[in-house]
Motif scaffolding. Structure first.
Motif, PDB file in Angstrom:
ATOM      1  N   GLY A   3     -10.682  22.607 -52.470  1.00  0.00           N
ATOM      2  CA  GLY A   3     -10.797  22.344 -51.040  1.00  0.00           C
ATOM      3  C   GLY A   3     -11.447  21.022 -50.706  1.00  0.00           C
ATOM      4  O   GLY A   3     -11.427  20.587 -49.544  1.00  0.00           O
ATOM      5  N   GLN A   4     -12.023  20.353 -51.709  1.00  0.00           N
ATOM      6  CA  GLN A   4     -12.736  19.096 -51.465  1.00  0.00           C
ATOM      7  C   GLN A   4     -11.759  17.929 -51.351  1.00  0.00           C
ATOM      8  O   GLN A   4     -10.780  17.834 -52.090  1.00  0.00           O
ATOM      9  CB  GLN A   4     -13.721  18.845 -52.604  1.00  0.00           C
ATOM     10  CG  GLN A   4     -14.531  17.569 -52.488  1.00  0.00           C
ATOM     11  CD  GLN A   4     -15.505  17.414 -53.646  1.00  0.00           C
ATOM     12  OE1 GLN A   4     -15.865  18.387 -54.306  1.00  0.00           O
ATOM     13  NE2 GLN A   4     -15.919  16.188 -53.898  1.00  0.00           N
ATOM     14  N   SER A   5     -12.022  17.013 -50.435  1.00  0.00           N
ATOM     15  CA  SER A   5     -11.240  15.780 -50.336  1.00  0.00           C
ATOM     16  C   SER A   5     -11.848  14.722 -51.252  1.00  0.00           C
ATOM     17  O   SER A   5     -13.082  14.634 -51.385  1.00  0.00           O
ATOM     18  CB  SER A   5     -11.221  15.266 -48.894  1.00  0.00           C
ATOM     19  OG  SER A   5     -10.521  16.159 -48.046  1.00  0.00           O
ATOM     20  N   VAL A   6     -11.001  13.919 -51.875  1.00  0.00           N
ATOM     21  CA  VAL A   6     -11.480  12.870 -52.778  1.00  0.00           C
ATOM     22  C   VAL A   6     -10.795  11.560 -52.424  1.00  0.00           C
ATOM     23  O   VAL A   6      -9.713  11.533 -51.824  1.00  0.00           O
ATOM     24  CB  VAL A   6     -11.197  13.216 -54.253  1.00  0.00           C
ATOM     25  CG1 VAL A   6     -11.981  14.445 -54.677  1.00  0.00           C
ATOM     26  CG2 VAL A   6      -9.711  13.416 -54.503  1.00  0.00           C
ATOM     27  N   ALA A  64      -5.506   8.765 -56.653  1.00  0.00           N
ATOM     28  CA  ALA A  64      -5.242   8.364 -55.265  1.00  0.00           C
ATOM     29  C   ALA A  64      -6.073   9.250 -54.341  1.00  0.00           C
ATOM     30  O   ALA A  64      -6.752  10.179 -54.800  1.00  0.00           O
ATOM     31  CB  ALA A  64      -3.755   8.499 -54.948  1.00  0.00           C
ATOM     32  N   ASN A  65      -6.049   8.977 -53.077  1.00  0.00           N
ATOM     33  CA  ASN A  65      -6.702   9.869 -52.121  1.00  0.00           C
ATOM     34  C   ASN A  65      -6.052  11.250 -52.222  1.00  0.00           C
ATOM     35  O   ASN A  65      -4.829  11.355 -52.422  1.00  0.00           O
ATOM     36  CB  ASN A  65      -6.533   9.342 -50.696  1.00  0.00           C
ATOM     37  CG  ASN A  65      -7.118   7.956 -50.508  1.00  0.00           C
ATOM     38  OD1 ASN A  65      -8.124   7.624 -51.114  1.00  0.00           O
ATOM     39  ND2 ASN A  65      -6.482   7.152 -49.670  1.00  0.00           N
ATOM     40  N   GLY A  66      -6.845  12.303 -52.082  1.00  0.00           N
ATOM     41  CA  GLY A  66      -6.241  13.619 -52.219  1.00  0.00           C
ATOM     42  C   GLY A  66      -7.148  14.765 -51.856  1.00  0.00           C
ATOM     43  O   GLY A  66      -8.277  14.579 -51.369  1.00  0.00           O
ATOM     44  N   ILE A  67      -6.654  15.978 -52.153  1.00  0.00           N
ATOM     45  CA  ILE A  67      -7.385  17.219 -51.921  1.00  0.00           C
ATOM     46  C   ILE A  67      -7.341  18.035 -53.209  1.00  0.00           C
ATOM     47  O   ILE A  67      -6.278  18.166 -53.837  1.00  0.00           O
ATOM     48  CB  ILE A  67      -6.762  18.031 -50.759  1.00  0.00           C
ATOM     49  CG1 ILE A  67      -6.867  17.258 -49.447  1.00  0.00           C
ATOM     50  CG2 ILE A  67      -7.438  19.393 -50.623  1.00  0.00           C
ATOM     51  CD1 ILE A  67      -6.126  17.923 -48.287  1.00  0.00           C
ATOM     52  N   CYS A 119      -2.003  14.655 -54.054  1.00  0.00           N
ATOM     53  CA  CYS A 119      -2.118  13.252 -53.658  1.00  0.00           C
ATOM     54  C   CYS A 119      -0.855  12.802 -52.920  1.00  0.00           C
ATOM     55  O   CYS A 119       0.192  13.450 -52.987  1.00  0.00           O
ATOM     56  CB  CYS A 119      -2.309  12.354 -54.882  1.00  0.00           C
ATOM     57  SG  CYS A 119      -3.817  12.651 -55.816  1.00  0.00           S
ATOM     58  N   SER A 120      -0.975  11.665 -52.249  1.00  0.00           N
ATOM     59  CA  SER A 120       0.172  11.107 -51.535  1.00  0.00           C
ATOM     60  C   SER A 120       0.303   9.631 -51.856  1.00  0.00           C
ATOM     61  O   SER A 120      -0.678   8.883 -51.830  1.00  0.00           O
ATOM     62  CB  SER A 120      -0.007  11.280 -50.023  1.00  0.00           C
ATOM     63  OG  SER A 120       1.052  10.664 -49.317  1.00  0.00           O
ATOM     64  N   MET A 121       1.527   9.221 -52.224  1.00  0.00           N
ATOM     65  CA  MET A 121       1.790   7.806 -52.465  1.00  0.00           C
ATOM     66  C   MET A 121       3.058   7.409 -51.717  1.00  0.00           C
ATOM     67  O   MET A 121       4.128   8.007 -51.909  1.00  0.00           O
ATOM     68  CB  MET A 121       1.954   7.508 -53.954  1.00  0.00           C
ATOM     69  CG  MET A 121       2.162   6.011 -54.229  1.00  0.00           C
ATOM     70  SD  MET A 121       2.351   5.570 -55.968  1.00  0.00           S
ATOM     71  CE  MET A 121       3.990   6.213 -56.310  1.00  0.00           C
ATOM     72  N   ASN A 122       2.907   6.427 -50.848  1.00  0.00           N
ATOM     73  CA  ASN A 122       4.043   5.927 -50.056  1.00  0.00           C
ATOM     74  C   ASN A 122       4.776   7.057 -49.334  1.00  0.00           C
ATOM     75  O   ASN A 122       6.011   7.068 -49.240  1.00  0.00           O
ATOM     76  CB  ASN A 122       5.017   5.142 -50.942  1.00  0.00           C
ATOM     77  CG  ASN A 122       4.389   3.886 -51.519  1.00  0.00           C
ATOM     78  OD1 ASN A 122       3.531   3.253 -50.875  1.00  0.00           O
ATOM     79  ND2 ASN A 122       4.781   3.521 -52.719  1.00  0.00           N
ATOM     80  N   GLY A 123       4.013   8.028 -48.850  1.00  0.00           N
ATOM     81  CA  GLY A 123       4.582   9.106 -48.069  1.00  0.00           C
ATOM     82  C   GLY A 123       5.134  10.265 -48.881  1.00  0.00           C
ATOM     83  O   GLY A 123       5.558  11.274 -48.305  1.00  0.00           O
TER      84      GLY A 123
END
Length: 464
Positions: free
Chosen positions: A385-388, A325-328, A361-365
């Motif tokens: 520290g990188q965003s993905v 998922a989107n994340g750091i 990561c974050s899923m549904n808050g």
């Protein structure tokens, strides 16, 4: 004896004594160092052009036989060592490392054998064509020389050697006959020499075809023997794993529970600077993180028993691993070789993880921490520290750390409604991949703990 029979008969009965005129072989005449097996396989799967080359290849074959026998003895010794360990966990890692070295050596030998067999078969076909061409050339030269001899003998006017000496009517007639014989030897000397050389080459080619045919059969038999050795070694190693996997897991849990040496890993851990402005776009679901392979061990327990806090995803070394998922990226380090894993290997961080990544990561808050272990040293394309973005490639699968084969170990910690800022600050100060849930038991599982942070089964996100 007829002059024709005297001269042409020598063409038919060619001696290999002229083989000394052949080109000198490129390999050493008496090689003492066969350690560069790749070179020698390359040389000895080709037709040899001299007796010295054949002799050198015979020496290499003897060297290879000795090497296979030594490896078989080592495999037998390995199997015996397992039965004599009697629970001595401190010796397991050394024995597992020995098995890895044996397995790598055996795998290299098998690969060389398979390549050698293919090369030999290709060279046999080429050699058969060369033999056919040489025979055709010999037949053509033979016919041409015989035809010229018959023509010259007709000019001489006699076929009998005694007629040459006794049948001349006068001195001029004898000189004429002798002159005719000289013309035969002078005109055809180069052709006869070439014909003798071709016949010597043909005999060597024919003998080399037989040697390669025999070598091909021997290589195939040895290949089957080595595959059986590999199976024996694998079975012994599986026995070692079954006996000691839980003991090694306990040792790993003890090491991971100790306070992390932040100084040694600081360069790979996210810093709290800028945590207040960090954000993650929440996703509605998780992508499958490994693009290939299949489950090999589920969460909470190994198939053969013993605590297992994550999901093992078996896949060949080099299989892409992507962000679910989107994340750091909270942590990313690849300090060890991609295929350096063995039972009891505590390299990497957390201990035994080999090359690892921790991703927020974050899923549904809801915030989750994903960790990936036993990755390849090559192909790690992210840093702390990188965003993905969801689906972005972050690494490749490997076999590093406390690993018994190529796979990716995945753990998921549910952080609940913890903020991104709080999560970054917490991890940057402790680098705790477990987030306080512990390592040696399943008390930190969400179904047992009832509060966050807690461990989730990755299977619930990717299907079971």
């Amino acid at each position: 004896m007829k002059l024709k029979e005297k001269l042409t008969g020598s063409l038919v009965s060619v001696s290999l004594a002229v083989a000394g005129c052949l080109p000198v072989a490129l390999m050493p005449v008496h090689a003492e160092d066969y350690s560069d097996t790749e070179y020698w396989y390359g040389q000895c799967t080709k037709p040899q052009t001299s007796a010295d080359g054949v002799k050198a290849c015979e020496g290499f074959k003897a060297y290879e036989n000795e090497r296979r026998q030594r490896l078989q003895q080592s495999i037998s010794d390995f199997s015996s060592s397992i039965s004599s360990l009697e629970g001595e966990t401190d010796k397991v890692a050394a024995l597992a490392q020995e098995q890895k070295a044996l397995a790598e050596e055996l795998s290299a030998q098998i690969s060389q054998k398979e390549a050698a067999i293919a090369e030999i078969e290709a060279n046999i076909q080429a050699l058969q064509e060369q033999i056919r061409q040489k025979q055709a050339e010999i037949d053509a030269w033979d016919a041409q020389i015989k035809s010229r001899m018959r023509h010259e003998q007709g000019n001489v006017g006699t076929n009998m050697l005694v007629d040459l000496v006794m049948g001349a009517s006068d001195l001029n007639d004898m000189l004429r006959r002798i002159s005719g014989i000289e013309r035969i030897t002078e005109d055809d000397q180069a052709q006869i020499s070439r014909l003798n050389e071709l016949k010597a080459q043909l005999e060597l080619s024919v003998s080399e075809e037989k040697r390669l045919q025999d070598e091909n059969a021997a290589q195939k038999a040895e290949l089957e023997e080595q595959k059986a050795q590999a199976k024996q070694l694998e079975d012994s190693y599986n026995q070692l794993v079954a006996q000691y996997k839980q003991q090694i897991a306990d040792l790993q849990a003890q090491k991971r529970s100790a306070q992390a040496d932040m100084n040694s890993i600081r360069d790979f851990v996210i810093t709290s600077a800028g945590a207040g402005s960090a954000s993650i776009t929440t996703s509605s679901g998780f992508n499958v993180p490994v693009l290939g392979g299949q489950y090999s061990a589920g969460t909470w327990a190994y198939p053969g028993g013993g605590i297992h806090l994550g999901l093992d995803w078996a896949a060949p070394i080099g299989t892409p691993v992507v962000a679910p998922a989107n994340g750091i990226v909270l942590y990313a380090a690849n300090p060890v070789p991609s295929n350096s894993g063995y039972l009891g290997n505590m390299s990497g961080y957390p201990y035994g993880g080999g090359n690892t990544i921790c991703l927020l990561c974050s899923m549904n808050g809801t915030l989750y921490a994903f960790s990936f272990a036993h990755l390849s040293q090559e192909g790690m394309s992210v840093s702390a520290g990188q965003s993905v973005s969801a689906g972005q490639q972050i690494a490749l699968t490997g076999n590093s750390g406390n690993s018994t084969g190529p796979h990716c170990h995945i753990e998921v910690v549910n952080l609940g409604n913890m903020s991104v800022e709080e999560a970054i600050k917490r991890f940057s100060s402790s680098a705790d991949f477990a987030w306080g849930t512990g390592w040696g038991n399943t008390a930190g599982a969400c179904e047992n703990k009832g509060s966050t942070p807690c461990r989730e089964r990755p299977e619930i996100f990717f299907g079971s």
